[in-house]
Design an enzyme around this catalytic site. Structure first.
Site, PDB file in Angstrom:
ATOM      1  N   ASP A  32       0.828  -1.211   0.000  1.00 21.81           N
ATOM      2  CA  ASP A  32       0.000   0.000   0.000  1.00 21.81           C
ATOM      3  C   ASP A  32       0.868   1.270   0.000  1.00 21.81           C
ATOM      4  OD1 ASP A  32      -2.352   1.455   0.125  1.00 21.81           O
ATOM      5  OD2 ASP A  32      -3.149   0.369   1.853  1.00 21.81           O
ATOM      6  N   ASP A  43     -10.705   2.004  -3.420  1.00 23.10           N
ATOM      7  CA  ASP A  43     -11.265   1.651  -2.112  1.00 23.10           C
ATOM      8  C   ASP A  43     -12.784   1.680  -2.164  1.00 23.10           C
ATOM      9  OD1 ASP A  43      -8.897   1.203  -0.907  1.00 23.10           O
ATOM     10  OD2 ASP A  43      -8.852   3.039   0.284  1.00 23.10           O
TER      11      ASP A  43
HETATM   12  C1  DGJ Z   1      -5.908   1.636   1.866  1.00 27.47           C
HETATM   13  C2  DGJ Z   1      -6.285   0.431   1.070  1.00 27.47           C
HETATM   14  O1  DGJ Z   1      -6.715   0.805  -0.195  1.00 27.47           O
HETATM   15  C3  DGJ Z   1      -7.336  -0.356   1.843  1.00 27.47           C
HETATM   16  O2  DGJ Z   1      -7.794  -1.448   1.087  1.00 27.47           O
HETATM   17  C4  DGJ Z   1      -6.726  -0.802   3.137  1.00 27.47           C
HETATM   18  O3  DGJ Z   1      -5.685  -1.700   2.876  1.00 27.47           O
HETATM   19  C5  DGJ Z   1      -6.216   0.388   3.925  1.00 27.47           C
HETATM   20  N1  DGJ Z   1      -5.360   1.208   3.151  1.00 27.47           N
HETATM   21  C6  DGJ Z   1      -5.484  -0.064   5.158  1.00 27.47           C
HETATM   22  O4  DGJ Z   1      -4.921   0.952   5.845  1.00 27.47           O
END
Ligand code: DGJ
Length: 741
Positions: free
Chosen positions: A482, A552
């Site tokens: 991430d 997301d």
């Molecule tokens: C952002 C990601 O896109 C989410 O799916 C998740 O992993 C969060 N970060 C976790 O902090």
């Protein structure tokens, strides 16, 4: 010697081994030829011809890019462009293959340098070429000083996609400062009805397809955020006004770079259209000492005469066969479960084991623990940077959970965000100097975190060490990698002021090295690129990551719009989506489990719901849908995608068809988002089938096709089509067609 057209043609056709012309490698088997009499270079592959020539002044000019020309066609030599007036001088009108800033250049340069004596003039001229087997390398040099540029052209034989990049080398004996550097300039054939397409967005709203007419002036697409960005993705397509989804010309391309980038699309004073793609010159500066060089990212450019559908299918194929890990045979995406939306930071061994057992029971193949498993990570306020297991949550480490997950027949995967640090972390307390910053200035936090300076060797070595140790001591087969914030205060105080802006390039180069190093040490490892959703989706990172997290936003309707935009540029082979809870956590929309599943099945399928809240009948349905997906996932992920009806612009319905390469299987997804206009009763005509084959139709999910036959020819399904009986809001159905003869 001036060759006549006739002698030129003979030279071109008979050039193998001839004194006047020669065949070059040109890339992965694509044909590359140079006619030495006219100094015309030509690359042919995948139904595309690309040609450029050296004019009498030694400048390299584009000659042609489009549908394949006949092998017997000779392109006329490049002729220097004439000025229109003293206000529109020749350099501002010339279709350079790689424009150096100098002379009277007023269009976008591909390369701009500064010399120690204040000179900022570059006159790049042809200095030779080499056949490298899989690519053609063109050497340029400044007319006066030893600034050398090598342009690489690698054309893929199957798709005609041309990978272009450049390396600038300083042999002047002193330093030079590179202020701007692109991978390539691309010039389009003259036309006055071009339209530009691009993908824009924001967090939870990525990949929105935008279009505008190309008119005089420049239009800039860019990221200044340190990362590829949600805001604009480094992909463009240019069409003629009449181009449609399945017909008409489309020139397209994407930059493989995960840092600051820029694509400048402009129309010059006389209507010539040029696109220049590379590092973002905003705040860019890269000092080269004598003997040093700087490589650009790669711009992957293609052409299709079969509309946007043809363009994306050819680009998807290229990504599968040339870009993604394990190309030309990228691995199928396993069905995964991810705990993020179920538990957020509240992860612990008992809770994850309970979820894993439920996930295994519906056919999940990979179980992933998201954020919250490490350091003092109970919220986004602390712990980032401390990649050690939180023993309050996992008293015996991750071992017992991984053992249970593996025992249930699933792979184990883990979330990491290695490039970031919370100030409230042991790592930051030990190394406050490791973050990108300007001394004595504010360090702006976003999501309570700062960006580690990966351009630093020690930071990179540290990350390699801790991640390698984590992977070596556990059976972790997948990392979700991430990157949750845009950059700020991009300082690198430990190096000399003139070298500090190397950060933009050195950071991304080291990120790629880090990912490659981990993959080398752990060959089983697969990685997902995630940056708060789809903030880092580009062909640079996709060489190193099997899959990408597009957003997301897991709402199934919004996701269909996002996926439609994504599909214009990137392959379903790498695209992940999850089935999550309803109401959705982003927008509170309520949808059925079936609709959510069918939306998430368009690429790699994931489940992100809280399985503890599910009823028995949900499990039965989920199990059946996961099983049905596995039967057709090879076609969905690796087949040819036809966007039958796009969900964009508020369309009440949408549909896609994925067709396997042998055309023996096709998978149809049909969605009704709103019952407005009773559009549910519209017939869907399929595409891409074998007209003479007979296909049986079988529902995977949703209501059966209304008033339709169960078996018919490809011609019938494509010409007559089928009616899908959907009624109400947010309804969906899916069918598989199988060739029976
Ligand atoms: C952002 C990601 O896109 C989410 O799916 C998740 O992993 C969060 N970060 C976790 O902090």
């Amino acid at each position: 010697m001036a060759a006549t057209n006739e002698t030129r043609r003979k030279v071109f056709l008979g050039l193998l081994g001839s004194a006047a012309g020669m065949a070059l490698g040109g890339g992965a088997g694509a044909r590359a030829m140079v006619d030495q009499a006219t100094r015309v270079f030509r690359l042919d592959g995948g139904g595309v011809t690309y040609a450029f020539g050296i004019n009498a002044g030694g400048q390299v000019q584009s000659l042609y890019w489009g549908a394949a020309l006949a092998a017997s066609d000779s392109l006329p030599a490049a002729v220097p462009v004439e000025a229109n007036s003293s206000n529109e001088m020749a350099p501002g009108l010339t279709p350079y293959e790689f424009a150096g800033f100098g002379g009277g250049l007023t269009t976008e340069p591909a390369l701009k340098v500064r010399f120690p004596d204040g000179v900022r003039d570059l006159d790049l001229r042809y200095a030779g070429h080499q056949d490298k087997g899989d690519s053609l390398v063109l050497q340029l040099q400044d007319a006066k000083r030893a600034v050398r540029v090598a342009l690489t052209y690698a054309m893929d034989e199957a798709t005609g996609i041309l990978a272009r990049s450049a390396v600038v080398e300083n042999r002047t004996g002193n330093w030079i400062q590179v202020d701007q550097m692109a991978a390539a300039c691309l010039n389009l054939p003259y036309s006055d009805d071009y339209r530009l397409y691009f993908l824009s967005g924001r967090w939870a709203g990525e990949f929105m397809l935008q279009t505008r007419a190309i008119t005089p002036g420049a239009f800039v697409l860019e990221s200044r955020k340190g990362v590829t960005s949600h805001q604009i993705n480094p992909w463009i397509a240019v069409s003629r006004a009449a181009t449609g989804e399945e017909s008409g010309p489309v020139w397209f391309g994407a930059l493989g770079w995960s840092g600051n980038w820029r694509i400048n699309v402009e129309m010059d004073a006389m209507g010539g259209v040029h696109a220049t793609a590379g590092y973002n010159p905003f705040d860019f500066s890269y000092r080269l000492k004598q003997g040093e060089s700087l490589a650009s990212p790669v711009f992957h450019a293609g052409f299709s005469n079969e509309g946007f559908g043809g363009a994306s299918r050819v680009f998807h194929r290229y990504q599968r066969e040339k870009v993604l890990p394990h190309a030309p045979r990228p691995r199928l995406r396993p069905v995964l479960y991810n705990s993020w939306e179920a538990t957020f930071f509240d992860v612990n061994e008992a809770g994850q084991v309970a979820l894993a057992e439920k996930a295994a029971s519906i056919g999940v193949e990979r179980f992933v623990v998201d954020d919250g498993w490490f350091g003092a990570r109970d919220s986004d306020k602390a712990g980032l940077g401390d990649w050690v297991v939180n023993l309050k949550k996992f008293p015996s480490g991750l071992g017992p959970l991984i053992k249970r997950v593996n025992g249930l027949g699933m792979q184990f995967g883990l979330w990491v965000e290695p490039e970031m640090v919370n100030p409230d972390s042991d790592l930051y307390r030990a190394h406050p100097d490791w973050v990108i910053n300007f001394p004595g200035r504010q360090r702006s936090e976003a999501r309570n975190q700062l960006v580690l300076n990966l351009a630093r060797k020690d930071v990179c070595e540290h990350l390699l060490k801790v991640l390698d140790a984590l992977l070596s001591s556990h059976n972790i087969e997948y990392l979700k990698w991430d990157h949750n914030r845009a950059w700020s205060e991009p300082g690198w105080p430990e190096v000399a002021p003139d070298d500090q802006q190397r950060l933009y390039v050195a950071y991304v180069d080291n990120l790629y090295k880090l990912l490659a190093g981990l993959r080398r040490r752990h060959p089983k490892l697969e990685i997902e690129s995630c940056a708060s959703g789809g903030g880092r989706v580009d062909l640079g990172i996709m060489k190193l990551t099997e899959q990408v997290w597009t957003s997301d936003n897991t709402d199934p309707y919004d996701r269909l719009v996002i996926q439609d935009g994504y599909s214009h540029a990137y392959a379903p082979a790498a695209m992940m989506a999850w089935v999550t809870d309803s109401p959705n956590f982003v927008n509170k929309r309520v949808t059925s489990l079936e609709y959510r599943f069918l939306s998430a099945m368009q690429g790699g399928l994931g489940i992100g719901a809280n399985l503890n809240h599910r009823q028995d009948e949900d499990f039965a349905k989920a199990r059946r849908l996961v099983e049905a997906y596995k039967q057709v996932r090879a076609t969905i992920q690796l087949g040819n995608l036809y966007r039958l009806v796009s969900p964009g612009n508020g369309s009440p319905r949408s549909a896609t068809l994925s067709v396997s390469h042998d055309r023996k299987q096709a998978v149809l997804f049909a969605f009704l988002h709103s019952s407005m206009l009773r559009s549910a009763q519209k017939t869907i005509q399929l595409r891409g089938l074998d007209a003479s084959a007979v296909y049986s139709l079988r529902p995977i999910a949703g209501s059966a096709a209304a008033g339709t036959v169960a078996k018919a020819s490809g011609a019938y399904w494509m010409g007559h089509g089928l009616k899908v009986a959907l009624e109400g809001d947010f309804q969906a159905a899916a069918f598989v067609l199988e060739a029976v003869s």
